[in-house]
Write a protein that holds these residues in place. Structure first.
Motif, PDB file in Angstrom:
ATOM      1  N   GLU A   4       0.885  -1.298   0.028  1.00 52.48           N
ATOM      2  CA  GLU A   4      -0.089  -0.046  -0.121  1.00 52.48           C
ATOM      3  C   GLU A   4       0.765   1.208   0.052  1.00 52.48           C
ATOM      4  O   GLU A   4       1.874   1.449   0.517  1.00 52.48           O
ATOM      5  CB  GLU A   4      -0.931  -0.022   1.151  1.00 52.48           C
ATOM      6  CG  GLU A   4      -2.048   1.211   1.268  1.00 52.48           C
ATOM      7  CD  GLU A   4      -2.802   1.141   2.687  1.00 52.48           C
ATOM      8  OE1 GLU A   4      -3.071   1.944   2.982  1.00 52.48           O
ATOM      9  OE2 GLU A   4      -3.149  -0.296   3.009  1.00 52.48           O
ATOM     10  N   LYS A   5       0.307   2.183  -0.609  1.00 51.83           N
ATOM     11  CA  LYS A   5       1.171   3.452  -0.946  1.00 51.83           C
ATOM     12  C   LYS A   5       0.738   4.322   0.199  1.00 51.83           C
ATOM     13  O   LYS A   5      -0.514   4.599   0.527  1.00 51.83           O
ATOM     14  CB  LYS A   5       1.147   4.259  -2.325  1.00 51.83           C
ATOM     15  CG  LYS A   5       1.587   3.378  -3.414  1.00 51.83           C
ATOM     16  CD  LYS A   5       1.642   4.180  -4.710  1.00 51.83           C
ATOM     17  CE  LYS A   5       2.407   3.467  -5.693  1.00 51.83           C
ATOM     18  NZ  LYS A   5       2.600   3.763  -6.925  1.00 51.83           N
ATOM     19  N   SER A  19       5.387   3.242  -1.701  1.00 53.11           N
ATOM     20  CA  SER A  19       4.956   1.990  -1.042  1.00 53.11           C
ATOM     21  C   SER A  19       6.160   1.294  -0.268  1.00 53.11           C
ATOM     22  O   SER A  19       6.259   0.526   0.288  1.00 53.11           O
ATOM     23  CB  SER A  19       4.507   0.948  -2.130  1.00 53.11           C
ATOM     24  OG  SER A  19       5.302   0.864  -3.236  1.00 53.11           O
TER      25      SER A  19
END
Length: 96
Positions: A4-5, A19
């Motif tokens: 997930e960024k 990320s």
């Protein structure tokens, strides 16, 4: 599945999503990229790795072996031909 960024802010106030745990700011990287010279033809990770070791000229690069350069974080085998070509343009080579 990709990580997930997360939104990050660099020291200069640029906001960007990343990320990975890498702390480099892509906006600062673009701003600091030289327009000419061998550091202008390498990727940002390679440029950061070389500069962190004080290697900012081809003469300084030629004082190192390929093995020493490959040991730097951010430099992989695909960057060696680019660096070697830059050295050869100035009649230089990696240290033996």
């Amino acid at each position: 599945m990709s990580a997930e960024k997360t939104l990050r802010t660099c020291e200069k106030g640029h906001q960007f999503y990343k990320s990975s745990d890498c702390k480099s700011c892509p906006i600062c990287d673009k701003e600091s990229k030289p327009e000419t010279g061998f550091l202008s033809v390498v990727s940002s990770p390679v440029r950061r790795a070389l500069l962190s070791e004080g290697i900012d000229t081809l003469e300084k690069l030629s004082e190192h072996t390929q093995k020493e350069i490959l040991a730097l974080h951010g430099i992989g085998p695909s960057s060696i031909p680019v660096l070697k070509a830059s050295l050869e343009e100035e009649n230089l080579d990696f240290k033996s």
